[in-house]
Design a protein around this motif. Sequence first.
Motif, mmCIF file in Angstrom:
data_model
loop_
_atom_site.group_PDB
_atom_site.id
_atom_site.type_symbol
_atom_site.label_atom_id
_atom_site.label_comp_id
_atom_site.label_asym_id
_atom_site.label_seq_id
_atom_site.Cartn_x
_atom_site.Cartn_y
_atom_site.Cartn_z
ATOM 1 N N ALA A 320 0.808 -1.216 0.000
ATOM 2 C CA ALA A 320 0.000 0.000 0.000
ATOM 3 C C ALA A 320 0.846 1.274 0.000
ATOM 4 N N GLY A 321 1.905 1.315 0.772
ATOM 5 C CA GLY A 321 2.746 2.509 0.802
ATOM 6 C C GLY A 321 3.374 2.782 -0.548
ATOM 7 N N GLN A 322 3.847 1.731 -1.189
ATOM 8 C CA GLN A 322 4.424 1.884 -2.519
ATOM 9 C C GLN A 322 3.365 2.362 -3.518
ATOM 10 N N ALA A 323 2.133 1.872 -3.357
ATOM 11 C CA ALA A 323 1.046 2.318 -4.240
ATOM 12 C C ALA A 323 0.761 3.804 -4.058
ATOM 13 N N VAL A 324 0.776 4.276 -2.817
ATOM 14 C CA VAL A 324 0.570 5.703 -2.556
ATOM 15 C C VAL A 324 1.745 6.509 -3.106
ATOM 16 N N GLN A 325 2.953 6.001 -2.951
ATOM 17 C CA GLN A 325 4.133 6.661 -3.510
ATOM 18 C C GLN A 325 3.993 6.803 -5.029
ATOM 19 N N ASN A 326 3.527 5.741 -5.674
ATOM 20 C CA ASN A 326 3.291 5.801 -7.124
ATOM 21 C C ASN A 326 2.209 6.823 -7.469
ATOM 22 N N MET A 327 1.118 6.823 -6.707
ATOM 23 C CA MET A 327 0.043 7.788 -6.955
ATOM 24 C C MET A 327 0.566 9.215 -6.845
ATOM 25 N N ASN A 328 1.360 9.477 -5.822
ATOM 26 C CA ASN A 328 1.905 10.827 -5.654
ATOM 27 C C ASN A 328 2.692 11.268 -6.882
ATOM 28 N N LEU A 329 3.502 10.367 -7.419
ATOM 29 C CA LEU A 329 4.273 10.702 -8.618
ATOM 30 C C LEU A 329 3.364 10.929 -9.818
ATOM 31 N N MET A 330 2.344 10.111 -9.968
ATOM 32 C CA MET A 330 1.449 10.189 -11.125
ATOM 33 C C MET A 330 0.629 11.484 -11.140
ATOM 34 N N PHE A 331 0.374 12.036 -9.947
ATOM 35 C CA PHE A 331 -0.469 13.228 -9.860
ATOM 36 C C PHE A 331 0.308 14.485 -9.461
ATOM 37 N N GLY A 332 1.628 14.418 -9.487
ATOM 38 C CA GLY A 332 2.431 15.600 -9.215
ATOM 39 C C GLY A 332 2.442 16.021 -7.758
ATOM 40 N N GLU A 333 2.087 15.114 -6.853
ATOM 41 C CA GLU A 333 2.151 15.398 -5.417
ATOM 42 C C GLU A 333 3.582 15.196 -4.918
ATOM 43 N N ALA A 334 3.874 15.735 -3.762
ATOM 44 C CA ALA A 334 5.144 15.408 -3.116
ATOM 45 C C ALA A 334 5.197 13.903 -2.903
ATOM 46 N N GLU A 335 6.297 13.284 -3.275
ATOM 47 C CA GLU A 335 6.384 11.824 -3.234
ATOM 48 C C GLU A 335 6.167 11.258 -1.837
ATOM 49 N N THR A 336 6.471 12.050 -0.835
ATOM 50 C CA THR A 336 6.375 11.576 0.547
ATOM 51 C C THR A 336 5.014 11.846 1.190
ATOM 52 N N GLU A 337 4.117 12.549 0.484
ATOM 53 C CA GLU A 337 2.838 12.919 1.083
ATOM 54 C C GLU A 337 2.053 11.675 1.529
ATOM 55 N N GLY A 338 1.602 11.704 2.779
ATOM 56 C CA GLY A 338 0.866 10.582 3.343
ATOM 57 C C GLY A 338 1.740 9.425 3.783
ATOM 58 N N LEU A 339 3.055 9.580 3.625
ATOM 59 C CA LEU A 339 3.957 8.453 3.889
ATOM 60 C C LEU A 339 5.056 8.799 4.898
ATOM 61 N N ASN A 340 4.954 9.933 5.528
ATOM 62 C CA ASN A 340 5.950 10.320 6.533
ATOM 63 C C ASN A 340 5.624 9.611 7.852
#
Length: 346
Positions: A320-340
């Motif tokens: 799940a964390g890797q999936a969120v990391q991928n989502m952040n990249l796909m949508f131009g979010e900070a890569e760490t958002e929601g994962l700190n």
Amino acid sequence: MIKAGIIGATGYAGGELVRLLQGHKNVEIKWYGSRSYIDKKYYEVYQNMFEIVEDTCLDDNMEALAEQVDVIFTATPQGLCASMVNEEILSKVKIIDLSADFRIKDVSVYEEWYKIHHPSPQFIDEAVYGLCEINREKVKQARLVANPGCYTTCSILTCYPMVKEGLIDPNTLIIDAKSGTSGAGRGAKLDNLFCEVNENMKAYGVANHRHTPEIEEQLGYAAGQEIRLNFTPHLVPMNRGILATAYGNLTKEVTHEEVKAVYDKYYKQEKFVRVLDKDVYPQTKWVEGSNYVDVNFKIDPRTNRIIMMGAIDNLVKGAAGQAVQNMNLMFGEAETEGLNLVPMFP
């Protein structure tokens, strides 16, 4: 706000996705898909979500979901995502698939190892293998991401710098990995009963575990050649975590400082990969509940081998964390958002 839908929201990986996305400042979950719990309140399935998630579980209608959200996560068994995805859906929504349906580029290899027919091979070449530390720029442009497996994430990141730099012979690689029982999913299985797992440790999938071709394919890209390796997973009596220990023959004499420089070359700027201090070896407890990967190594001059070690939380960085990391990249979010997430201890 990014509108997200989850198909398979009540499995362990799906539940972890819900937990992580609840802490993401720019995501709203619109669809909690679960074929097993249709019309049941989500918190009735996971009571830890009581007074946090009031939504009701829906079915797995990807076509309807694509009309309502920006991204779909499929945390489902192999074959399900591939059976539902089509060009019309991909024209409307981005998909992050946590199954193996689009990880392996050779459809015949997928069908051989997973023993199922692939229903949509036309999307395999397009799908980006979502290991962010290696394919970050490709992920940013993707509309279909194949989220890597848990064993593969740990194994690949542990060995990648040495393989990429040609410092080991990749065909001598032996990877020995241990996983907590959550890696087997939430379904009731005899082998996962408490009395079967507790006070016990066992190897399984010996010489035929289906993550093997995924590891070989990705490390083969790093090596610039096809490779064959031994991968042996083990089940250990803990809830979550993976520890991988890999052994490879060195191609030349190296010092600790030289190898450390190679790992730093690839990982020093990576938020979620921590190269530990000399003679400090990864432990699953040090990454539990987080998106971190801890790695280290030990040179054995007596045998001309290097021992490489890595630890992850299989449900976070391994799913799940890797999936969120991928989502952040796909949508131009900070890569760490929601994962700190600071690892939990003890």
